[in-house]
Design a protein around this motif. Structure first.
Motif, PDB file in Angstrom:
ATOM      1  N   ALA A 173       3.440  -6.426   2.307  1.00  0.00           N
ATOM      2  CA  ALA A 173       4.874  -6.142   2.266  1.00  0.00           C
ATOM      3  C   ALA A 173       5.083  -4.636   2.211  1.00  0.00           C
ATOM      4  O   ALA A 173       4.166  -3.864   1.907  1.00  0.00           O
ATOM      5  N   THR A 174       6.300  -4.229   2.526  1.00  0.00           N
ATOM      6  CA  THR A 174       6.651  -2.814   2.427  1.00  0.00           C
ATOM      7  C   THR A 174       7.228  -2.534   1.050  1.00  0.00           C
ATOM      8  O   THR A 174       7.610  -3.450   0.316  1.00  0.00           O
ATOM      9  N   LYS A 175       7.320  -1.261   0.729  1.00  0.00           N
ATOM     10  CA  LYS A 175       7.923  -0.861  -0.541  1.00  0.00           C
ATOM     11  C   LYS A 175       9.365  -1.347  -0.617  1.00  0.00           C
ATOM     12  O   LYS A 175       9.809  -1.828  -1.675  1.00  0.00           O
TER      13      LYS A 175
ATOM     14  N   LYS B 233       0.851  -1.196   0.000  1.00  0.00           N
ATOM     15  CA  LYS B 233       0.000   0.000   0.000  1.00  0.00           C
ATOM     16  C   LYS B 233       0.887   1.247   0.000  1.00  0.00           C
ATOM     17  O   LYS B 233       1.975   1.250   0.577  1.00  0.00           O
ATOM     18  N   ALA B 234       0.420   2.287  -0.641  1.00  0.00           N
ATOM     19  CA  ALA B 234       1.159   3.555  -0.670  1.00  0.00           C
ATOM     20  C   ALA B 234       0.936   4.285   0.643  1.00  0.00           C
ATOM     21  O   ALA B 234      -0.198   4.599   1.000  1.00  0.00           O
ATOM     22  N   ASP B 235       2.027   4.545   1.391  1.00  0.00           N
ATOM     23  CA  ASP B 235       1.842   5.268   2.657  1.00  0.00           C
ATOM     24  C   ASP B 235       1.928   6.780   2.421  1.00  0.00           C
ATOM     25  O   ASP B 235       2.273   7.250   1.345  1.00  0.00           O
ATOM     26  N   ASP B 236       1.622   7.532   3.472  1.00  0.00           N
ATOM     27  CA  ASP B 236       1.529   8.989   3.353  1.00  0.00           C
ATOM     28  C   ASP B 236       2.843   9.622   2.914  1.00  0.00           C
ATOM     29  O   ASP B 236       2.852  10.572   2.122  1.00  0.00           O
ATOM     30  N   SER B 237       3.973   9.103   3.409  1.00  0.00           N
ATOM     31  CA  SER B 237       5.262   9.708   3.070  1.00  0.00           C
ATOM     32  C   SER B 237       5.568   9.541   1.581  1.00  0.00           C
ATOM     33  O   SER B 237       6.129  10.446   0.944  1.00  0.00           O
TER      34      SER B 237
ATOM     35  N   ALA C   1      13.001  -7.467  -3.728  1.00  0.00           N
ATOM     36  CA  ALA C   1      12.588  -8.623  -4.529  1.00  0.00           C
ATOM     37  C   ALA C   1      12.800  -8.347  -6.012  1.00  0.00           C
ATOM     38  O   ALA C   1      13.234  -9.221  -6.767  1.00  0.00           O
ATOM     39  N   VAL C   2      12.497  -7.116  -6.438  1.00  0.00           N
ATOM     40  CA  VAL C   2      12.683  -6.742  -7.845  1.00  0.00           C
ATOM     41  C   VAL C   2      14.166  -6.686  -8.186  1.00  0.00           C
ATOM     42  O   VAL C   2      14.593  -7.127  -9.263  1.00  0.00           O
TER      43      VAL C   2
END
Length: 448
Positions: A428-430, A133-137, A436-437
């Motif tokens: 997962a986090t960004k 998910k895209a967080d605020d920061s 992983a990428v």
């Protein structure tokens, strides 16, 4: 017509086809009889030219067509009866090279058959999908980048000199041989120095100017300039500098949001979050696809056509050589011999390619005309102003069409497998997704 098997070893097949002289003669007569009603010849009414005369006049040319049709027909019937699907175009060679009219035709045909692909229980495949998910920061960082790209320009202090990247507001009048020319004048023109939007050399001569100055800019129009009457000509532009402005990031507010099609700042933030999460989803899909290909590669084993493996290994070796030698743009270089590593990678790619192709064939997965058109439109955008020419090129080029169709087909098959596999979401986090990428890219040569 006689078809005799001469080789059946692994996937290699060989056949000898004999077309008798009598069969050829009959086919020639049939073709001439079919054409006879439309033939006109001096001394005969239309459609009344005797068959013997037609045969003397056109028999040799028709014979070649009859030979090719007979051989192609025999090959098609053999493939239909045997169920074989050649991995590559079959090789055909006439074996009685001293052939003359009246002789039987003997042709040797060889090819590698595609293997039988074993069934795979796709429901046994277990995969994890990284959900980020895209967080605020992250949204705030993206907003700052947008504000910088939507920069405004603010007046510099009085007496400041213009720098590269600044905007100068100018009135200008251009002259060639002392005479003004059409389109060479403007007032209050905002020009960003370094944008290269004017003739080469024009913007460079305005670096260092101040508001209120009058400057003569001397340039030469390029030899290929679109206005032929100006091409290659020297010109003088009389410029009055009315303002010197420094770039400034736009304010993050509702006005910025409206520039990007949103109703307000909250709406823009929502759009940014959606875009970021779409990017995360694409990256997550790439990671999951690699895991799927690894799983499939371990689940199936079957014989591979050597010709396909050799061709793929050669292509891999050639591609990697050019990556190691980026200064060599053409193909004027020594022959590149594939290594065992290249061949191992080629075997994986061929195995997975054949498996995905078979899954698509069995489940009637096809690339639609609409999907091809969309792909062509997306690629055509890379050639602004030449979109029509690109479309026409693709329409006439079967190989190009296949290159565009292949990745679309593969993705549709992969999506089909995803639907049948057991896929579980994993939050997962960004940073975790990026790692992983990165691992995926570091191991790129093993990609299927």
């Amino acid at each position: 017509m006689q078809v005799t098997e001469t080789l059946n070893e692994g996937l290699k097949r060989g056949y000898s086809i004999t077309v008798t002289a009598a069969e050829l003669d009959e086919k020639v007569n049939d073709k001439l009889l079919e054409a006879q009603p439309d033939v006109e010849m001096k001394g005969f009414r239309k459609g009344k030219v005797p068959l013997a005369l037609l045969k003397k006049q056109f028999g040799e040319r028709v014979l070649g067509e009859a030979m090719q049709e007979s051989i192609d027909g025999a090959m098609s019937k053999h493939l239909e009866d045997s169920g074989d699907r050649p991995a590559m175009q079959p090789e055909m060679k006439m074996t009685n090279e001293d052939w003359k009219p009246g002789d039987d035709v003997e042709v040797a045909i060889s090819y590698e058959a595609l293997p039988e692909i074993p069934d795979v229980d796709l429901g046994k495949i277990k995969l994890e999908k990284m959900v980020v998910k895209a967080d605020d920061s992250e949204v705030e960082d993206a907003l700052k980048n947008l504000a910088e790209s939507a920069q405004n320009f603010e007046d510099r202090k009085k007496g400041s000199k213009a720098k590269d990247g600044d905007q100068v507001v100018i009135d200008f009048l251009g002259k060639v041989d002392g005479e003004p020319f059409e389109g060479g004048a403007a007032e209050d023109y905002p020009l960003v120095l370094g944008s290269n939007s004017f003739i080469p050399g024009f913007e460079d001569q305005l670096v260092g100017v101040k508001a209120g100055e009058e400057v003569e800019v001397n340039v030469e129009f390029p030899a290929d300039y679109q206005a032929e009457h100006l091409a290659g000509k020297a010109a003088v532009f009389e410029c009055t500098v009315k303002a010197v402005k420094a770039p400034a990031a736009a304010e993050i507010n509702d006005e910025l949001a409206k520039q990007y099609g949103a109703e307000d700042l909250a709406g823009l933030k929502g759009q940014i979050a959606e875009r970021l999460e779409a990017e995360f989803a694409n990256a997550s899909r790439a990671v999951m696809k690699r895991k799927l290909l690894d799983e499939l590669d371990g689940m199936v084993k079957f014989d591979l056509p050597p010709s396909l493996v050799d061709a793929e290994a050669g292509q891999i070796a050639h591609q990697l050589w050019h990556e190691d030698n980026p200064d060599v743009e053409g193909h004027d270089h020594p022959e590149i011999e594939p290594t065992d590593e290249h061949k191992s990678l080629a075997e994986r790619r061929v195995r997975l390619g054949l498996l995905l192709a078979e899954l698509g064939r069995k489940n009637e997965i096809e690339v639609t005309d609409a999907e091809m058109t969309q792909a062509m439109m997306n690629q055509a955008r890379q050639y602004p102003g030449q979109e029509r020419q690109f479309f026409e090129f693709v329409q006439k080029n079967a190989q190009m069409q296949q290159q565009m169709r292949a990745p679309i087909f593969e993705d549709k098959v992969v999506d089909y497998v995803f639907e049948l596999a057991k896929v579980s979401d994993k939050e997962a986090t960004k940073d975790e997704l990026e790692k992983a990428v990165e691992a995926l890219e570091a191991d790129e040569p093993s990609n299927g």
